[in-house]
Structures are given as C-alpha cells and as structure tokens.
Design an enzyme around this catalytic site. Structure first.
Site, PDB file in Angstrom:
ATOM      1  N   GLN A  52      60.508 -69.098 -48.274  1.00 28.16           N
ATOM      2  CA  GLN A  52      60.804 -68.790 -47.115  1.00 28.16           C
ATOM      3  C   GLN A  52      59.655 -69.073 -45.818  1.00 28.16           C
ATOM      4  O   GLN A  52      58.608 -68.227 -46.204  1.00 28.16           O
ATOM      5  CB  GLN A  52      61.472 -67.538 -46.961  1.00 28.16           C
ATOM      6  CG  GLN A  52      62.248 -67.133 -45.594  1.00 28.16           C
ATOM      7  CD  GLN A  52      63.538 -68.111 -45.225  1.00 28.16           C
ATOM      8  OE1 GLN A  52      64.197 -68.774 -46.288  1.00 28.16           O
ATOM      9  NE2 GLN A  52      63.725 -68.179 -44.108  1.00 28.16           N
ATOM     10  N   ASP A  93      63.956 -77.681 -49.668  1.00 29.74           N
ATOM     11  CA  ASP A  93      64.037 -77.847 -48.439  1.00 29.74           C
ATOM     12  C   ASP A  93      63.988 -78.936 -47.883  1.00 29.74           C
ATOM     13  O   ASP A  93      63.971 -79.456 -46.719  1.00 29.74           O
ATOM     14  CB  ASP A  93      63.014 -76.911 -47.840  1.00 29.74           C
ATOM     15  CG  ASP A  93      63.463 -75.530 -47.505  1.00 29.74           C
ATOM     16  OD1 ASP A  93      64.603 -75.271 -47.071  1.00 29.74           O
ATOM     17  OD2 ASP A  93      62.618 -74.477 -47.942  1.00 29.74           O
ATOM     18  N   LYS A 101      71.240 -66.704 -48.432  1.00 30.24           N
ATOM     19  CA  LYS A 101      70.914 -67.682 -49.081  1.00 30.24           C
ATOM     20  C   LYS A 101      71.037 -67.272 -50.789  1.00 30.24           C
ATOM     21  O   LYS A 101      71.788 -68.124 -51.390  1.00 30.24           O
ATOM     22  CB  LYS A 101      69.504 -68.189 -48.977  1.00 30.24           C
ATOM     23  CG  LYS A 101      69.220 -68.969 -47.774  1.00 30.24           C
ATOM     24  CD  LYS A 101      67.953 -69.512 -47.565  1.00 30.24           C
ATOM     25  CE  LYS A 101      67.599 -70.177 -46.213  1.00 30.24           C
ATOM     26  NZ  LYS A 101      66.312 -70.516 -45.974  1.00 30.24           N
TER      27      LYS A 101
HETATM   28  N1  GUN Z   1      62.590 -70.786 -41.956  1.00 33.89           N
HETATM   29  C1  GUN Z   1      63.422 -71.117 -41.246  1.00 33.89           C
HETATM   30  N2  GUN Z   1      64.064 -71.960 -41.470  1.00 33.89           N
HETATM   31  C2  GUN Z   1      63.747 -72.232 -42.533  1.00 33.89           C
HETATM   32  C3  GUN Z   1      64.290 -73.185 -43.617  1.00 33.89           C
HETATM   33  O1  GUN Z   1      65.354 -73.967 -43.507  1.00 33.89           O
HETATM   34  N3  GUN Z   1      63.669 -73.168 -44.904  1.00 33.89           N
HETATM   35  C4  GUN Z   1      62.669 -72.341 -45.244  1.00 33.89           C
HETATM   36  N4  GUN Z   1      62.081 -72.280 -46.238  1.00 33.89           N
HETATM   37  N5  GUN Z   1      62.340 -71.478 -44.041  1.00 33.89           N
HETATM   38  C5  GUN Z   1      62.740 -71.415 -43.014  1.00 33.89           C
END
Ligand code: GUN
Length: 294
Positions: free
Chosen positions: A97, A120, A53
């Site tokens: 995350q 998100d 990311k």
């Molecule tokens: N953990 C697994 N998928 C995601 C996501 O799309 N966003 C976040 N913040 N954590 C995750």
C-alpha cells in the site's frame, strides 16, 4: 441531465463473476488465489483502503496474507519480506500500500515485487507491456484505478474510437496508465497537469474527461462540453459547515452538482471509481493466479 454511472453496481457484478470463477478454479486445482497485503505504518487513509481490499478479497474467495509493519521498518527489511513473498507458493499477488514512509524509495520497492505477482500493475515490466500490447491481452496486470475507469466507460456501450479524451493528472498510478488504456481504445488522448495552460478550454474539448488531480471540486461545470462523459477519480475529504457545526464530506475532483447538468454520463464520489479499483485488484490477483497455473 446525465446518467449517473453506478460504479458500486458494476464492481459488485465484477466481484460476483470473480467469485464464481474462483470457485470453479478451486474445484479444478484444489487451491485459491492468494494476495499478500503489505502496509507500513498507520496512515489513516491507507488503513481504510487496506481494510476494504482485504474484506472484498476474502468475500470472493481469495486468501489474504496480511503483513502490517511498523513505520520504523527499514527499506532492507521490507525488501527481504517482498523477496520472501516472491518465493512463497500460496502468494499470487503482492500489494504494497502506498504511500510509503519517507525513508523508503518507492520505485526500488515496486521494482522488487516479481512482475508475475504485481497485483497493482506498477512494475516497470508491466507498465511497458501495457504500453506495447494489443488491446485484447487478457493476461495483463493493469493498474486497478484506470482499468476500473475503462470498464465503466465500456459499460456505457458507446464507440470510444476517435473520441477526444482529456486526462487531468500524470501520476504513474492513474494518469499515465489511463492515457495508455484510452489510446489502446483509439481515443485521441491529451494528458493535462499542473503546468497545463488554459485547462478549462482544453477540458471543454473533451468527449471523455478523466479527472485525477486530487484537488477538491476543481473541475467546474462550465469546463465541460455538453454530452461529455466525466470520470471523477478524486477522493477528497473536505470540511463543511452545517448549521454552524463543522463536518467532513467526501468530494471528487469535479464539482458534481454543476457537472451533472452538462455531462451525458458521470461517476459519483463516493460510489464511482473507488469500488471499481478494489474489484480490479481482485481481478489482477485472479489473473496472476491463473497465469501461475499455465
Ligand atoms: N495508494 C493509493 N492508491 C493505491 C493503489 O492503487 N495501490 C497501492 N498499492 N497503493 C495505493
């Protein structure tokens, strides 16, 4: 034989568009979108995602503000950090995350992120907006994985209206928002889950099948209707034996070798949904930035 939906390429095009848009915004406003990426602890999969990311964000011109905290960080300390980021001018998007360590309450943490900076799209206000908004609201912060799936479906240039869509999985991150998005496209949506009776039969009624259960290759070819579109959200690492040697391999929730013989279009794993999730995070960050300029 099915069309293999190239999520990698679609994501690459989306990133290129965002890069150009950010360049133009920078020339006009003399600032760029900022994304705070918060990781707590060292879960291996989270480290892989956070790294990917961060790299993608920087490549399109987003400034990444990185906060990697110890696993022993208290919930209060994390809340204090989020409150600081909520008020920090160069931060337009905040990503915490998941999963969080067991001593933290995920919903309390997600509720703390300011809804305008919710990269998100997990904040209850944004979840609510997604469920009530009209289909063309460009300013919405929408959960990245389901939005990426929708973009891939739209890229097929088929009429989604009235299609039977079955979403397997009812998570807040994928299953539920995916169902909302498909409903907005006027699909007839069914959400299946671990207690669903007769899953194979239900799947065989699907024109669009989205598998987001996290169980390796559970969806078999014979569950899939001829000409269905299959979107595989699963990313599972399994062990395989090769000439007596043990190796690992990434597979989805769908048995790809069987499903591709039935479906009209299908996403591969890797190279399908994964790159789209990241591209959509960059999109949300850019939207949050543009919303902050209004
Ligand atoms: N953990 C697994 N998928 C995601 C996501 O799309 N966003 C976040 N913040 N954590 C995750």
């Amino acid at each position: 034989m099915s069309e293999i939906i190239d999520g990698k390429l679609i994501a690459q095009n989306l990133r290129a568009d965002l890069k150009e848009e950010i360049k133009i915004l920078k020339e006009k406003y003399n600032k760029v979108p900022g994304l705070a990426v918060v990781q707590i602890g060292n879960v291996a999969a989270s480290s892989v995602y956070v790294k990917a990311k961060t790299k993608s964000a920087q490549e399109v011109g987003i400034e990444v503000i990185d906060h990697h905290l110890e696993n022993t960080t208290s919930q209060e300390e994390l809340i204090n950090l989020i409150n600081k980021l909520n008020n920090q001018e160069n931060v337009n998007g905040i990503l915490v995350q998941l999963p969080l360590p067991n001593h933290m309450n995920e919903q309390i943490i997600l509720d703390t992120i300011h809804p305008d900076k919710d990269a998100d799209g997990f904040h209850p206000l944004n979840v609510g907006k997604l469920s009530i908004s009209s289909s063309n609201d460009e300013n919405l912060l929408i959960p990245c994985t389901p939005y990426g799936c929708l973009l891939m479906l739209k890229g097929l240039n088929i009429d989604l209206k009235g299609k039977n869509a079955v979403v397997i999985g009812r998570s807040n991150i994928v299953g539920k928002p995916m169902a909302q998005l498909l409903l907005k496209e006027s699909c007839t949506v069914t959400i299946a889950h671990s207690k669903t009776k007769n899953l194979p039969q239900l799947c065989s009624s699907a024109d669009i099948l989205v598998a987001a259960i996290g169980k390796p290759e559970i969806v078999k070819g014979e569950w899939i209707k001829d000409t269905a579109i299959v979107i595989d959200v699963g990313i599972n690492r399994i062990e395989i034996k090769n000439n007596g040697e043990s190796k690992t391999k990434l597979v989805g929730d769908v048995k790809f070798s069987e499903a591709k013989l039935k479906a009209s279009a299908i996403t591969p794993v890797p190279g399908g949904v994964g790159p789209m999730t990241i591209a959509c995070l960059l999109r949300n960050t850019t939207i949050a930035f543009k919303n902050s300029l209004i």
